[in-house]
Design an enzyme around this catalytic site. Structure first.
Site, PDB file in Angstrom:
ATOM      1  CE  LYS A 156      34.605 -14.175 -40.441  1.00 54.28           C
ATOM      2  NZ  LYS A 156      33.640 -14.572 -41.427  1.00 54.28           N
ATOM      3  NE  ARG A 157      32.417  -4.448 -44.552  1.00 54.00           N
ATOM      4  CZ  ARG A 157      32.584  -5.395 -45.527  1.00 54.00           C
ATOM      5  NH1 ARG A 157      33.539  -6.300 -45.328  1.00 54.00           N
ATOM      6  NH2 ARG A 157      32.113  -5.135 -46.607  1.00 54.00           N
TER       7      ARG A 157
END
Lengths: 297, 297
Positions: free
Chosen positions: A106-107
């Site tokens: 979930k960058r």
């Protein structure tokens, strides 16, 4: 390179499965066989070695019923450098078993930094000493809060690598409602996010008609699925929240009403309900059958 | 444990500086002295060893003019396990030089996973073989898109460790406008995010009156600063976007109008403008003076 969407589509049809094996290893809840063979000079190395074996055993047992694995980066990072190495090895093990690897980190960051994350996940980093390969993931998750320009480096890297990107649209936790369901002003924010994804579907489109510019859409609020599917007709959905979080396979039919209709339009991630089962293979197979039925494939 | 806010406040007053040294090492743009001493068996190890020396030299040269460093996790992750080890070493080097370390990873995930990230950043992970320490960061950045419940594990871990959390409110990239400036429906989303931060300020409040439940607010749209300061009167601001991205120290005064007024109400992160300068120490000192003037301290 073959686009992620087409690689997934072929695998879903071959295995008649839309299941993604979530790998969220907790050092205190590993398979006993993995705990037994832990080795290394310090707790981090020992735990990482046990995590590596735990994931390999889960892949061996449940993998044949799945099309992908989804390692949760947080669970590896917390074991430091040995954990990161275990993550890399786990991705390689999954791919050797014929599974696609979705790096769930979930960058999201400003464009120059997003490009660095993309190198880490699905690219490589040029250095004066030669290229350093990233994790080699087939797809990864991304957080869109920083806006369109910050998604571009992810899409560029994915297009180059034949990878997919699953952009958070409506997550599965209760607090998701705080922001993602907020009116903005006419539609909930998650619909704005869906439009942001849909506008990029052409970037990672496969021959199969589906797009690897995908979306994370939780199973815990299935009432959103039909509307989000309409807004993102060709994007592959990655659906967490089934099992321990309360989502049910039989409520997921709307996720498969893609244009064009395809059984690979959605993949369903399950972690604890498979890993913590006394028989991970049986748990994976049962879920596979339930989701396949829901997909009407 | 002493809260982050108080540790920062003491350091800002002692050093008369609000500068945070951004560490975003690009393997192709390292200091020549660092490139020269690279060692290791493969490109990842060599690049990581050079990155470690590069960061150490920057800390030695520019560090005395700063109060904190902000390693960009992406830039270390892309070098794999050796990169993660270099990150850990860089944090230790900065702390040994009397600086606070802000791990800039912008993590955000569902609560169970956010707790794992918090272990990796500022906590430790219990395992059957003993505790595995995390990075030991004094503070870290976090992405709030997943909502309030997903921030709780970060705040819990920060409170236990005496750490700070900088929550993204209004980032510095052009695309930030896409979502963060969207009406929602009465106020822009970034004001909703600000309220989400403000409601948690009590959790990490210090004796100095400031709170380590902080906010990332970019310098590139300074017109937002005064309003966001009003909404988050006691939160420490972490301000990126000065220098290469176009933000100017003289426009940041409003960020320091905290309640109570304190020179540690905001810290200003600069990466390229210091690291790429022919004289990093002089560049850091110049920025320090400009920000100190803007703070009217």
């Amino acid at each position: 390179v073959t686009p992620f969407a087409d690689r997934l589509a072929a695998l879903v049809e071959e295995r008649r499965s839309q299941i993604c094996l979530g790998l969220d290893p907790f050092p205190g809840a590993l398979l006993p066989e993995a705990v037994k063979v832990a080795e290394g000079d310090d707790p981090a190395e020992r735990a990482a070695s046990a995590v590596r074996v735990h994931c390999r055993l889960l892949i061996e047992r449940a993998g044949p019923h799945c099309v992908a694995v989804k390692p949760q980066l947080a669970c590896f990072e917390r074991l430091g450098a040995p954990g990161w190495q275990a993550l890399r090895d786990t991705i390689a093990t999954a791919q050797a078993a014929g599974l696609l690897a979705i790096a769930d980190g979930k960058r999201g960051d400003v464009p120059v930094t997003a490009a660095a994350y993309a190198q880490a996940l699905a690219g490589h980093t040029p250095t004066p000493w030669g290229d350093v390969p990233g994790l080699g993931a087939d797809a990864f998750t991304a957080n869109p809060l920083l806006g369109g320009d910050a998604l571009e480096p992810f899409l560029d890297a994915a297009a180059t690598a034949g990878a997919g990107v699953f952009i958070l649209v409506r997550t599965s936790n209760p607090g998701a409602a705080d922001l993602q369901d907020m009116p903005s002003p006419k539609v909930p924010l998650h619909e704005e996010l869906a439009q942001l994804v849909a506008g990029r579907a052409g970037r990672l489109a496969g021959e199969c008609g589906l797009s690897g510019a995908g979306a994370v859409v939780g199973a815990t609020e299935p009432r959103h699925l039909a509307r989000l599917r309409k807004l993102m007709p060709s994007s592959i959905f990655l659906i967490p929240g089934v099992g321990a979080q309360g989502g049910r396979p039989e409520d997921l039919g709307a996720a498969f009403a893609s244009e064009p209709r395809h059984p690979a339009a959605a993949i369903v991630a399950a972690s604890r309900s498979i890993a913590a089962s006394p028989d991970p293979a049986a748990a994976a197979e049962e879920l596979r059958n339930a989701v396949w039925r829901a997909s009407n494939a």
